[in-house]
Design a protein around this motif. Structure first.
Motif, PDB file in Angstrom:
ATOM      1  N   THR A  68     -47.553   0.657   3.550  1.00  0.00           N
ATOM      2  CA  THR A  68     -48.564   1.600   3.444  1.00  0.00           C
ATOM      3  C   THR A  68     -49.996   0.684   3.130  1.00  0.00           C
ATOM      4  N   CYS A  71     -51.196  -1.276   6.432  1.00  0.00           N
ATOM      5  CA  CYS A  71     -51.539  -0.277   7.559  1.00  0.00           C
ATOM      6  C   CYS A  71     -52.788   0.452   6.890  1.00  0.00           C
ATOM      7  N   ASN A  72     -53.389   0.078   5.866  1.00  0.00           N
ATOM      8  CA  ASN A  72     -54.628   0.704   5.477  1.00  0.00           C
ATOM      9  C   ASN A  72     -54.552   2.160   5.001  1.00  0.00           C
ATOM     10  N   ASN A  74     -52.617   4.297   6.672  1.00  0.00           N
ATOM     11  CA  ASN A  74     -52.203   4.893   7.890  1.00  0.00           C
ATOM     12  C   ASN A  74     -50.699   5.312   7.911  1.00  0.00           C
ATOM     13  N   ALA A  77     -48.731   4.874  11.312  1.00  0.00           N
ATOM     14  CA  ALA A  77     -48.415   3.525  11.791  1.00  0.00           C
ATOM     15  C   ALA A  77     -47.193   2.712  10.854  1.00  0.00           C
ATOM     16  N   LEU A 119     -49.995  -2.943  14.210  1.00  0.00           N
ATOM     17  CA  LEU A 119     -50.938  -3.328  13.310  1.00  0.00           C
ATOM     18  C   LEU A 119     -52.388  -3.607  13.763  1.00  0.00           C
ATOM     19  N   ASP A 121     -53.838  -1.601  15.941  1.00  0.00           N
ATOM     20  CA  ASP A 121     -54.535  -0.507  15.780  1.00  0.00           C
ATOM     21  C   ASP A 121     -54.664   0.153  14.405  1.00  0.00           C
ATOM     22  N   CYS A 122     -54.467  -0.593  13.624  1.00  0.00           N
ATOM     23  CA  CYS A 122     -54.431  -0.015  12.106  1.00  0.00           C
ATOM     24  C   CYS A 122     -56.142  -0.196  11.526  1.00  0.00           C
TER      25      CYS A 122
END
Length: 122
Positions: A68, A71-72, A74, A77, A119, A121-122
């Motif tokens: 988590t 993926c910031n 997200n 994701a 990753l 796209d995160c």
């Protein structure tokens, strides 16, 4: 929540998000996982099944929390990464090596490329 069960990914993500706990630190994640793995080993040595179940669940929660953070926050994701790993694992054979580990076929393709794309796209 369906039939009394929680959505595990969202539950762990919400726990971290609600505590402003999204800074990813590999050394912290390693330390947290190491602590839980040690608890699992101790429970295994003593035959404590409740302790083993608790430690395994804690390992899953800590690992999911690390994803988590990576993926910031997200959640989609995180779910995509888990699905990428599961999809790759589903291409493994049903045979086991001498240690009981499921073997990979010669043409096995790991999830790394998909994870890299997720990753990015995160």
């Amino acid at each position: 929540m369906m039939d009394g069960r929680i959505d595990f990914v969202n539950e762990v993500a919400d726990w971290n998000i609600n505590r402003d706990n999204l800074r990813y630190s590999p050394s912290l994640e390693y330390s947290l996982l190491d602590e839980e793995v040690n608890e699992y080993m101790e429970a295994g040595i003593t035959g404590d099944l409740v302790g083993q179940a608790d430690a395994l669940a804690d390992i899953a929660v800590v690992a999911l929390g690390g994803l988590t953070k990576l993926c910031n926050g997200n959640v989609l994701a995180v779910q995509d990464i888990l699905l990428a790993v599961t999809a790759a694992n589903n291409t493994k054979s049903s045979t086991k090596d001498s240690n009981g580990k499921i073997t990979k076929p010669d043409n096995f393709v790991g999830p790394e490329r998909m994870i890299r794309d997720i990753l990015n796209d995160c």
